[in-house]
Scaffold this active site. Structure first.
Site, PDB file in Angstrom:
ATOM      1  N   LYS B  99       0.881  -1.167   0.000  1.00 21.42           N
ATOM      2  CA  LYS B  99       0.000   0.000   0.000  1.00 21.42           C
ATOM      3  C   LYS B  99       0.916   1.213   0.000  1.00 21.42           C
ATOM      4  O   LYS B  99       1.556   1.521   1.015  1.00 21.42           O
ATOM      5  CB  LYS B  99      -0.913   0.001   1.238  1.00 21.42           C
ATOM      6  CG  LYS B  99      -1.755   1.266   1.304  1.00 21.42           C
ATOM      7  CD  LYS B  99      -2.617   1.345   2.552  1.00 21.42           C
ATOM      8  CE  LYS B  99      -3.013   2.797   2.763  1.00 21.42           C
ATOM      9  NZ  LYS B  99      -3.831   3.013   3.956  1.00 21.42           N
ATOM     10  N   GLY B 160      -8.449   9.235   8.888  1.00 23.37           N
ATOM     11  CA  GLY B 160      -8.887   9.332  10.280  1.00 23.37           C
ATOM     12  C   GLY B 160      -9.930  10.400  10.551  1.00 23.37           C
ATOM     13  O   GLY B 160     -10.328  10.600  11.691  1.00 23.37           O
ATOM     14  N   ALA B 186      -9.511   5.533   3.286  1.00 23.34           N
ATOM     15  CA  ALA B 186      -9.407   6.657   4.229  1.00 23.34           C
ATOM     16  C   ALA B 186     -10.617   7.582   4.217  1.00 23.34           C
ATOM     17  O   ALA B 186     -11.178   7.885   3.175  1.00 23.34           O
ATOM     18  CB  ALA B 186      -8.157   7.496   3.977  1.00 23.34           C
ATOM     19  N   GLY B 187     -10.991   8.008   5.421  1.00 24.98           N
ATOM     20  CA  GLY B 187     -12.013   9.036   5.569  1.00 24.98           C
ATOM     21  C   GLY B 187     -13.405   8.538   5.890  1.00 24.98           C
ATOM     22  O   GLY B 187     -14.300   9.324   6.179  1.00 24.98           O
ATOM     23  N   ASN B 208      -9.630   2.096   8.790  1.00 27.63           N
ATOM     24  CA  ASN B 208      -8.984   1.738  10.047  1.00 27.63           C
ATOM     25  C   ASN B 208      -9.663   2.443  11.223  1.00 27.63           C
ATOM     26  O   ASN B 208     -10.331   1.833  12.035  1.00 27.63           O
ATOM     27  CB  ASN B 208      -7.490   2.085   9.983  1.00 27.63           C
ATOM     28  CG  ASN B 208      -6.705   1.574  11.182  1.00 27.63           C
ATOM     29  OD1 ASN B 208      -7.257   1.207  12.211  1.00 27.63           O
ATOM     30  ND2 ASN B 208      -5.409   1.517  11.067  1.00 27.63           N
ATOM     31  N   THR B 209      -9.528   3.783  11.262  1.00 24.22           N
ATOM     32  CA  THR B 209     -10.012   4.541  12.415  1.00 24.22           C
ATOM     33  C   THR B 209     -11.491   4.341  12.699  1.00 24.22           C
ATOM     34  O   THR B 209     -11.889   4.233  13.864  1.00 24.22           O
ATOM     35  CB  THR B 209      -9.728   6.047  12.192  1.00 24.22           C
ATOM     36  OG1 THR B 209      -8.363   6.189  11.804  1.00 24.22           O
ATOM     37  CG2 THR B 209      -9.971   6.848  13.456  1.00 24.22           C
TER      38      THR B 209
END
Lengths: 66, 257
Positions: B99, B160, B186-187, B208-209
């Site tokens: 990645k 995040g 992301a986001g 992830n977050t």
């Protein structure tokens, strides 16, 4: 002689190989990758590769990340 | 209702949800969440071994077996550092998938697309399967595909941030033009964001977050699994076009007089 290991000075015996260094650090069985002066030292070379005074050594592994 | 697997550079995945391993309160919770997500691909970072810690090695043992580990180049601000990190990941025995992140700005963590393209070219030529984290910019996505990236991974919003998909139209354009898989990376903040990404025709979502920092990460992981599946099915099913006015669902004939 002195090497820089992961950014910190470390005193090691002259003629220490990468394999011996990893063993001394307790990393023999761990998944790690090693760079000496920004060049990767392949796993199969660890036992032969002798460190020199002033070498900058990076020992990395994988950690939590996104 | 069998969906085709997601194929990236010849590797087939049944789950279209990719998850990160960062920010969990404990390795136990991470493991439970990874399992609940049904993901087959999990991301990790490459860092110096912590020489002061005696607990080295425990992290890896909490990643469920059979999961594909996708190393990232997070934290790299130059093509050179990202390339170096990719080589270290390969030396670690994590395979050829990477990645690729080349960050351009500390506050937004937006990609430096110039550095990203440069690093992608080098790594593709060296046999890596490059999955680049990029802007929601269709032109850059096309360039990344042209240099041989195995997928493109446009951001929904800053890493995040949990803002969800900021520019659906750009994501839709990227999907329309891409011949490689498009994975929103992301986001994402909550399940509906993931569903929207899939409804737009994306091939997968990486997050992830949104899971790791949810109050109940394991439950959120399950929610994301369902959202990705629901969004995918809705995309395949073909939604109705939106209209301004009503269109009655009940018959107009046979009304009582």
């Amino acid at each position: 002689m002195k090497i820089i290991l992961n950014g910190k000075e470390r005193e090691i015996e002259k003629g220490t190989t990468v394999a011996q260094l990893l063993e001394a650090m307790g990393l023999k069985e761990r998944p790690v990758a090693v760079e000496v002066n920004k060049r990767i030292v392949r796993k199969q070379e660890h036992a032969q590769f002798e460190l020199k005074d002033g070498d900058r050594v990076e020992v990395v592994t994988f950690v939590q990340g996104g | 209702m069998e969906d085709k697997p997601l194929v990236i550079a010849g590797r087939a995945f049944r789950s279209r949800l990719f998850v990160g391993t960062g920010k969990y309160k404990s390795f136990e919770t991470m493991r439970e969440a990874l399992l609940a997500s049904g993901a087959e691909v999990v991301t990790v970072a490459i860092r110096r071994v912590d020489l002061s810690s005696r607990e080295q090695g425990s992290f890896a043992s909490f990643i469920p077996p059979n999961m594909t580990i996708l190393p990232n180049t997070a934290g790299c601000y130059t093509a050179e550092d990202a390339i170096r990190t990719a080589y270290l990941a390969r030396e670690l025995g994590l395979g050829d998938m990477i990645k690729l992140e080349v960050i351009g700005d500390q506050k937004t963590l937006f990609p430096d697309t110039e550095g990203l393209l440069e690093a992608a070219k080098v790594l593709v030529n060296d046999g890596f399967i490059v999955l680049p984290y990029t802007n929601d910019d269709p032109v850059v996505a096309k360039k990344l595909e042209d240099v041989g990236c195995a997928a493109v991974m446009p951001l929904a919003a800053p890493i995040g941030s949990g803002l969800g998909i900021r520019n659906r139209h750009n994501i839709a354009i990227i999907v329309e033009q891409a011949k490689v898989p498009v994975i929103v990376d992301a986001g994402v903040g909550t399940a509906s964001d993931a569903a929207i990404a899939m409804e737009l025709g994306c091939d997968g979502v990486l997050m992830n977050t949104a899971i790791a920092e949810a109050k109940d990460p394991v439950m959120m992981a399950k929610a994301m699994k369902l959202a990705v599946e629901a969004g995918r099915l809705a995309y395949l099913a073909g939604r109705i076009p939106p209209k301004f006015y009503a269109s009655a669902s009940s018959p107009l004939v046979g009304m009582i007089q």
